[in-house]
Enzyme design. Structure first.
Site, PDB file in Angstrom:
ATOM      1  CB  SER A  15      -0.950   0.015   1.203  1.00 35.30           C
ATOM      2  OG  SER A  15      -0.232  -0.159   2.406  1.00 35.30           O
TER       3      SER A  15
ATOM      4  CG  ASP B 100      -2.039   5.394   8.103  1.00 30.61           C
ATOM      5  OD1 ASP B 100      -0.885   4.987   8.299  1.00 30.61           O
ATOM      6  OD2 ASP B 100      -2.584   5.374   6.979  1.00 30.61           O
TER       7      ASP B 100
ATOM      8  CG  HIS C  98      -0.460   4.151   4.400  1.00 33.87           C
ATOM      9  ND1 HIS C  98      -1.111   3.434   5.380  1.00 33.87           N
ATOM     10  CD2 HIS C  98      -0.101   3.272   3.441  1.00 33.87           C
ATOM     11  CE1 HIS C  98      -1.148   2.153   5.033  1.00 33.87           C
ATOM     12  NE2 HIS C  98      -0.538   2.023   3.858  1.00 33.87           N
TER      13      HIS C  98
END
Length: 416
Positions: free
Chosen positions: A138, A386, A389
């Site tokens: 990702s 998060d 990312h």
């Protein structure tokens, strides 16, 4: 994402894990679908020949862009959360209510040279009549999303649904960017909830989801790493090689993550050499993007956050531990592959080294703003963060600034 010495999670921990990794499986939202038959007829037409491209100056020497510092800039990014529809909602930090925007006003200043601002037109010129594949997890998709947003400021791509991947066709330059989900690069099954709580990885078998299309690729960007940090069972030669953090009772050999990462990258690079070059096909440019560190303050599954609003200054954070080990393995395997392929024509392999510049940006992650307005109704007991990312726009845009300089250099080398 650094998981530390994680043992089997209790039910509430498994639930958190499931919710968190839900975001790892999102695919980029297609904005303008294009059916495959139409695409095939289009790409077979050489709509833009090399002779129509303007001549570009290329660098005489590739600078070491990995060492430097972040400095303030008044210039903002090329795009924003409203202008680019290719941003995942959980990466669109400002639209999700992040109150500060200072993280957008920093630029990377290499110690040895100048890093130009990303020019979408130059990048598109470099990939004219080519197919560029991003292969990985990702974070690879995070990088490609950023790149697509910047390129879309000058040319809108068409989406093509292809087996095992998404392709974006830039008709203006007869070029394709694609993404292949392959978090191990080799064959493997990710841990699932419900389901096995560990990965099953076959280190000597390349993932055919992307490898079957190698003959169609002119440039391949490989990146991976984070999925090797969770409990896993590794196979080689049809037998269990060992495990990571003892996910099953009958696997007694704990081999950690270093050896498996090395083997997986070696298998991937060997597959490219054998499939693309070994059969006498046209050459290929291969870029290995190094590991992008996470910035959890505390355990990722126990309320860890990343609340900093400024980059680290030089000396505040050192490259060490797992981050340094993974980067070193990637650098070594690239050099080993260069030696194995040094007599092959048309094979160019380089490292896109982002580890150090990413390490210094704890402020660039979505954090709690991976979800829309997480504090709109007060501070909840549990806030999901998060810290792996990157916000879009954000520091990840810089990766493409370095990439385009590498591509210019590789284009010059190809002409020599």
């Amino acid at each position: 994402m650094r998981f530390g010495s994680m043992k089997l999670l209790p039910p509430i921990g498994l639930l958190c894990f499931a919710v968190y990794f839900y975001y790892l499986f999102f695919t980029l939202t297609p904005s303008q679908p294009l059916h495959l038959p139409e695409f095939v007829s289009t790409i077979n037409q050489s709509s833009l020949s090399a002779s129509t491209l303007p001549v570009m100056a290329v660098d005489e020497k590739l600078c070491d862009y990995s060492n430097g510092k972040w400095v303030r800039t008044k210039r903002g990014p090329l795009y924003n959360g409203s202008s680019c529809v290719k941003i995942f909602k959980n990466r669109n930090c400002l639209s999700n209510g992040r109150p500060d925007s200072g993280f957008l006003h920093w630029r990377w200043k290499p110690s040895e040279c100048h890093l130009p601002r990303f020019d979408p037109n130059i990048f598109l010129q470099l990939i004219s009549n080519k197919r560029v594949a991003f292969v990985g997890d990702s974070l690879s998709r995070n990088h490609l999303s950023s790149l697509l947003c910047m390129l879309s400021t000058v040319s809108k791509p068409k989406i093509v649904h292809h087996r095992g991947s998404h392709w974006w066709l830039f008709r203006s330059h007869n070029a394709i960017l694609s993404f292949y989900w392959s978090p191990f690069l080799v064959e493997g099954d990710q841990r699932k909830i419900p389901g096995p709580h560990y990965n099953t990885v076959y280190l000597d078998r390349v993932n055919m989801r992307w490898a079957r299309d190698i003959d169609q690729m002119d440039m391949i960007v490989l990146s991976f790493g984070h999925w090797f940090m969770v409990p896993s069972v590794f196979y080689e030669g049809g037998k269990v090689l060992g495990c990571m953090r003892h996910p099953v009772s009958n696997c007694t050999v704990n081999i950690g993550f270093g050896g498996p990462i090395r083997r997986a990258l070696r298998t991937a690079l060997n597959s490219i050499i054998e499939r693309k070059i070994g059969k006498g096909n046209n050459g290929v440019d291969v870029i290995v993007r190094t590991y992008s560190p996470s910035h959890f303050e505390g355990s990722w599954d126990k309320g860890g956050t990343c609340s900093k609003t400024k980059p680290y200054a030089i000396g505040q954070r050192q490259l060490e531990g797992e981050d340094a080990q993974i980067r070193m393995i990637e650098m070594e395997e690239v050099e080993n592959a260069k030696k194995r392929a040094k007599k092959l024509r048309g094979f160019r392999l380089e490292v896109l080294d982002v580890t150090k510049l990413a390490l210094l940006r704890p402020d660039g992650h979505p954090g709690a703003y991976m979800n829309p307005f997480p504090f709109a109704n007060g501070v909840p007991k549990v806030v999901q963060n998060d810290c792996v990312h990157w916000c879009l726009p954000g520091p990840v845009d810089t990766w493409s600034e370095v990439l385009v300089q590498m591509m210019k250099h590789m284009a010059r080398v190809a002409k020599e």
